[in-house]
Write a protein that holds these residues in place. Structure first.
Motif, PDB file in Angstrom:
ATOM      1  N   ARG A 127     -16.728  -2.308  -2.991  1.00  0.00           N
ATOM      2  CA  ARG A 127     -16.241  -2.878  -2.398  1.00  0.00           C
ATOM      3  C   ARG A 127     -16.470  -2.104  -0.607  1.00  0.00           C
ATOM      4  O   ARG A 127     -16.483  -2.142   0.025  1.00  0.00           O
ATOM      5  N   SER A 128     -16.909   0.156  -1.289  1.00  0.00           N
ATOM      6  CA  SER A 128     -17.231   0.149  -0.269  1.00  0.00           C
ATOM      7  C   SER A 128     -18.603  -0.215   0.650  1.00  0.00           C
ATOM      8  O   SER A 128     -18.386   0.064   1.749  1.00  0.00           O
ATOM      9  N   TRP A 129     -19.603  -1.029  -0.082  1.00  0.00           N
ATOM     10  CA  TRP A 129     -20.591  -1.778   0.982  1.00  0.00           C
ATOM     11  C   TRP A 129     -19.576  -2.543   0.973  1.00  0.00           C
ATOM     12  O   TRP A 129     -20.364  -2.335   2.250  1.00  0.00           O
ATOM     13  N   ILE A 130     -18.965  -3.405   1.178  1.00  0.00           N
ATOM     14  CA  ILE A 130     -18.334  -4.044   2.056  1.00  0.00           C
ATOM     15  C   ILE A 130     -17.945  -3.940   3.347  1.00  0.00           C
ATOM     16  O   ILE A 130     -17.867  -4.436   4.048  1.00  0.00           O
ATOM     17  N   VAL A 131     -16.855  -2.301   3.241  1.00  0.00           N
ATOM     18  CA  VAL A 131     -16.119  -1.960   3.765  1.00  0.00           C
ATOM     19  C   VAL A 131     -17.233  -1.316   5.165  1.00  0.00           C
ATOM     20  O   VAL A 131     -17.257  -1.475   6.378  1.00  0.00           O
ATOM     21  N   GLY A 139     -26.257  10.239  14.894  1.00  0.00           N
ATOM     22  CA  GLY A 139     -25.129  10.810  14.860  1.00  0.00           C
ATOM     23  C   GLY A 139     -23.422  10.487  14.670  1.00  0.00           C
ATOM     24  O   GLY A 139     -22.786  10.842  14.040  1.00  0.00           O
ATOM     25  N   PHE A 140     -23.465  10.037  16.104  1.00  0.00           N
ATOM     26  CA  PHE A 140     -22.012   9.263  16.063  1.00  0.00           C
ATOM     27  C   PHE A 140     -21.490   8.009  14.488  1.00  0.00           C
ATOM     28  O   PHE A 140     -20.557   8.347  14.246  1.00  0.00           O
ATOM     29  N   ASN A 141     -22.258   7.052  15.469  1.00  0.00           N
ATOM     30  CA  ASN A 141     -22.135   5.897  13.804  1.00  0.00           C
ATOM     31  C   ASN A 141     -22.808   7.607  12.362  1.00  0.00           C
ATOM     32  O   ASN A 141     -21.899   6.476  11.664  1.00  0.00           O
ATOM     33  N   TYR A 142     -23.334   7.856  12.149  1.00  0.00           N
ATOM     34  CA  TYR A 142     -23.389   8.166  11.305  1.00  0.00           C
ATOM     35  C   TYR A 142     -21.864   9.036  10.073  1.00  0.00           C
ATOM     36  O   TYR A 142     -21.654   9.252   9.605  1.00  0.00           O
ATOM     37  N   GLY A 143     -21.819   9.952  11.699  1.00  0.00           N
ATOM     38  CA  GLY A 143     -21.166  10.876  10.964  1.00  0.00           C
ATOM     39  C   GLY A 143     -19.502   9.835  10.925  1.00  0.00           C
ATOM     40  O   GLY A 143     -18.450  10.076   9.746  1.00  0.00           O
ATOM     41  N   PHE A 144     -19.126   8.334  11.425  1.00  0.00           N
ATOM     42  CA  PHE A 144     -17.950   7.661  11.294  1.00  0.00           C
ATOM     43  C   PHE A 144     -18.353   6.863   9.991  1.00  0.00           C
ATOM     44  O   PHE A 144     -16.854   7.411   9.374  1.00  0.00           O
ATOM     45  N   LEU A 145     -19.570   6.903   9.054  1.00  0.00           N
ATOM     46  CA  LEU A 145     -19.949   6.070   8.387  1.00  0.00           C
ATOM     47  C   LEU A 145     -19.733   7.323   6.970  1.00  0.00           C
ATOM     48  O   LEU A 145     -19.056   6.440   6.218  1.00  0.00           O
ATOM     49  N   LEU A 146     -19.964   8.470   6.869  1.00  0.00           N
ATOM     50  CA  LEU A 146     -20.052   9.843   6.393  1.00  0.00           C
ATOM     51  C   LEU A 146     -18.510   9.389   6.051  1.00  0.00           C
ATOM     52  O   LEU A 146     -18.113   9.728   4.832  1.00  0.00           O
ATOM     53  N   GLY A 147     -17.602   9.679   7.160  1.00  0.00           N
ATOM     54  CA  GLY A 147     -15.678   9.618   6.659  1.00  0.00           C
ATOM     55  C   GLY A 147     -15.698   8.666   6.166  1.00  0.00           C
ATOM     56  O   GLY A 147     -14.842   8.824   5.271  1.00  0.00           O
ATOM     57  N   TRP A 206     -34.022   0.377  18.175  1.00  0.00           N
ATOM     58  CA  TRP A 206     -34.922   0.046  16.834  1.00  0.00           C
ATOM     59  C   TRP A 206     -34.227   0.861  15.587  1.00  0.00           C
ATOM     60  O   TRP A 206     -34.889   0.963  14.546  1.00  0.00           O
ATOM     61  N   LEU A 207     -32.634   1.665  15.724  1.00  0.00           N
ATOM     62  CA  LEU A 207     -32.579   2.834  15.149  1.00  0.00           C
ATOM     63  C   LEU A 207     -30.885   1.649  13.974  1.00  0.00           C
ATOM     64  O   LEU A 207     -30.838   2.472  13.018  1.00  0.00           O
ATOM     65  N   THR A 208     -31.173   1.201  14.758  1.00  0.00           N
ATOM     66  CA  THR A 208     -30.014  -0.141  14.091  1.00  0.00           C
ATOM     67  C   THR A 208     -30.328  -0.303  12.367  1.00  0.00           C
ATOM     68  O   THR A 208     -28.963  -0.491  11.668  1.00  0.00           O
ATOM     69  N   PRO A 209     -31.134  -0.338  11.756  1.00  0.00           N
ATOM     70  CA  PRO A 209     -31.430  -0.840  10.324  1.00  0.00           C
ATOM     71  C   PRO A 209     -31.307   0.611   9.657  1.00  0.00           C
ATOM     72  O   PRO A 209     -30.397   0.376   8.964  1.00  0.00           O
ATOM     73  N   LEU A 210     -30.956   0.909   9.925  1.00  0.00           N
ATOM     74  CA  LEU A 210     -30.966   2.743   9.861  1.00  0.00           C
ATOM     75  C   LEU A 210     -29.362   2.700   9.528  1.00  0.00           C
ATOM     76  O   LEU A 210     -28.957   3.680   8.730  1.00  0.00           O
ATOM     77  N   HIS A 211     -28.481   2.254   9.957  1.00  0.00           N
ATOM     78  CA  HIS A 211     -26.999   2.510   9.907  1.00  0.00           C
ATOM     79  C   HIS A 211     -26.546   1.576   9.533  1.00  0.00           C
ATOM     80  O   HIS A 211     -25.504   2.073   8.501  1.00  0.00           O
ATOM     81  N   PHE A 212     -26.870   0.972   9.130  1.00  0.00           N
ATOM     82  CA  PHE A 212     -27.092  -0.023   7.387  1.00  0.00           C
ATOM     83  C   PHE A 212     -27.164   0.332   6.416  1.00  0.00           C
ATOM     84  O   PHE A 212     -27.065   0.143   5.408  1.00  0.00           O
ATOM     85  N   CYS A 213     -28.830   1.244   6.664  1.00  0.00           N
ATOM     86  CA  CYS A 213     -28.992   1.756   5.742  1.00  0.00           C
ATOM     87  C   CYS A 213     -28.523   2.917   4.792  1.00  0.00           C
ATOM     88  O   CYS A 213     -27.250   2.732   3.648  1.00  0.00           O
ATOM     89  N   PHE A 214     -27.123   3.581   5.501  1.00  0.00           N
ATOM     90  CA  PHE A 214     -26.421   4.121   5.653  1.00  0.00           C
ATOM     91  C   PHE A 214     -25.111   3.750   4.671  1.00  0.00           C
ATOM     92  O   PHE A 214     -24.621   4.266   4.124  1.00  0.00           O
ATOM     93  N   ALA A 215     -24.914   2.554   5.272  1.00  0.00           N
ATOM     94  CA  ALA A 215     -23.745   2.468   4.495  1.00  0.00           C
ATOM     95  C   ALA A 215     -24.338   1.560   2.843  1.00  0.00           C
ATOM     96  O   ALA A 215     -22.904   0.978   2.014  1.00  0.00           O
ATOM     97  N   PHE A 216     -25.173   1.570   2.582  1.00  0.00           N
ATOM     98  CA  PHE A 216     -25.551   1.226   1.472  1.00  0.00           C
ATOM     99  C   PHE A 216     -25.827   3.093   0.483  1.00  0.00           C
ATOM    100  O   PHE A 216     -26.110   3.063  -0.414  1.00  0.00           O
ATOM    101  N   SER A 219     -19.339  -3.602   7.270  1.00  0.00           N
ATOM    102  CA  SER A 219     -18.418  -4.258   8.662  1.00  0.00           C
ATOM    103  C   SER A 219     -18.529  -3.158   9.553  1.00  0.00           C
ATOM    104  O   SER A 219     -17.936  -3.734  10.556  1.00  0.00           O
ATOM    105  N   CYS A 220     -17.723  -2.387   8.995  1.00  0.00           N
ATOM    106  CA  CYS A 220     -17.641  -0.727   9.805  1.00  0.00           C
ATOM    107  C   CYS A 220     -19.406  -0.850  10.922  1.00  0.00           C
ATOM    108  O   CYS A 220     -19.448  -1.030  11.936  1.00  0.00           O
ATOM    109  N   CYS A 221     -20.147  -1.712  10.132  1.00  0.00           N
ATOM    110  CA  CYS A 221     -21.890  -1.401  10.979  1.00  0.00           C
ATOM    111  C   CYS A 221     -21.793  -2.333  11.306  1.00  0.00           C
ATOM    112  O   CYS A 221     -21.867  -2.691  13.046  1.00  0.00           O
ATOM    113  N   PHE A 222     -21.180  -3.245  11.167  1.00  0.00           N
ATOM    114  CA  PHE A 222     -20.794  -4.750  12.689  1.00  0.00           C
ATOM    115  C   PHE A 222     -20.323  -4.430  13.511  1.00  0.00           C
ATOM    116  O   PHE A 222     -20.291  -4.751  13.960  1.00  0.00           O
ATOM    117  N   LEU A 223     -19.200  -3.455  13.465  1.00  0.00           N
ATOM    118  CA  LEU A 223     -18.567  -3.096  14.285  1.00  0.00           C
ATOM    119  C   LEU A 223     -19.228  -1.929  15.114  1.00  0.00           C
ATOM    120  O   LEU A 223     -18.855  -2.147  16.837  1.00  0.00           O
TER     121      LEU A 223
END
Length: 191
Positions: free
Chosen positions: A122-126, A87-95, A164-174, A129-133
């Motif tokens: 550009r937003s995919w790249i940014v 939820g924290f990661n999703y909120g950060f990426l959503l913002g 196990w939920l890590t790929p979900l964050h990268f999915c959010f990035a796209f 990058s945030c997902c890696f951070l």
């Protein structure tokens, strides 16, 4: 209302700010039909987005409901990993992706369609990058949860689930930029 139109010395028409009572009844009937028409347009645009959000949140709800049948520790671990960490990661990426909504809307309105694709890329790249951070939050979820006072058993299981939920964050990035890209062009119709 034709009586209340005033013509200046310059020959320009002036209309009064207030209208008569008879005109208000006609405008109220007109207002109701305008509100109905605008409401239909709004639901046509927003309806698929609401359906998408409801289905996304119901997946988390169903996951937690099934984890509750396994046991209390499993329910607590799923709750911590899905609600807090993901939820924290999703909120950060959503913002971060919300800025794209404004940029794509402006580019589409200005008929600068070439900028739409550039902004999304550009937003995919940014966001990647945030997902890696944000990745250390998933990797070190167990020690972080132990540090803030969670029990060892819940923290360990939450750490495994967070990995196990890590790929979900990268999915959010796209997914988040793509939904903003399509929404700015009113491409939300279900066909």
């Amino acid at each position: 209302m034709a009586d209340s139109i005033i013509i200046n010395r310059d020959g320009k028409l002036n209309q009064p700010l207030l209208t008569s009572v008879d005109d208000d009844d006609e405008e109220n009937k007109d207002l109701a039909s305008k509100v109905w028409t605008e409401s239909k347009k709004l639901w046509h645009i927003v309806g698929p987005s609401i359906l998408s959000r409801l289905s996304a949140y119901s997946m988390n709800l169903i996951t937690q409901a099934f984890a509750g049948h396994l046991g209390n520790v499993e329910l607590a671990a799923v709750s911590m990993s899905v609600t807090v960490i993901a939820g924290f990661n999703y909120g950060f990426l959503l913002g971060m992706a919300s800025a794209l909504e404004t940029l794509c809307g402006q580019a589409f309105g200005a008929r600068r369609y070439d900028l739409l694709g550039i902004y999304v890329q550009r937003s995919w790249i940014v966001l990647c990058s945030c997902c890696f951070l944000l990745l250390p939050l998933d990797i070190f979820a167990s020690p972080i949860l132990k540090f803030i006072g969670q029990s060892d058993e819940v923290a360990e299981l939450s750490g495994v689930l967070a990995m196990w939920l890590t790929p979900l964050h990268f999915c959010f990035a796209f997914q988040l930029p793509m939904s903003r890209f399509l929404l700015s062009q009113l491409k939300t119709q279900l066909k």
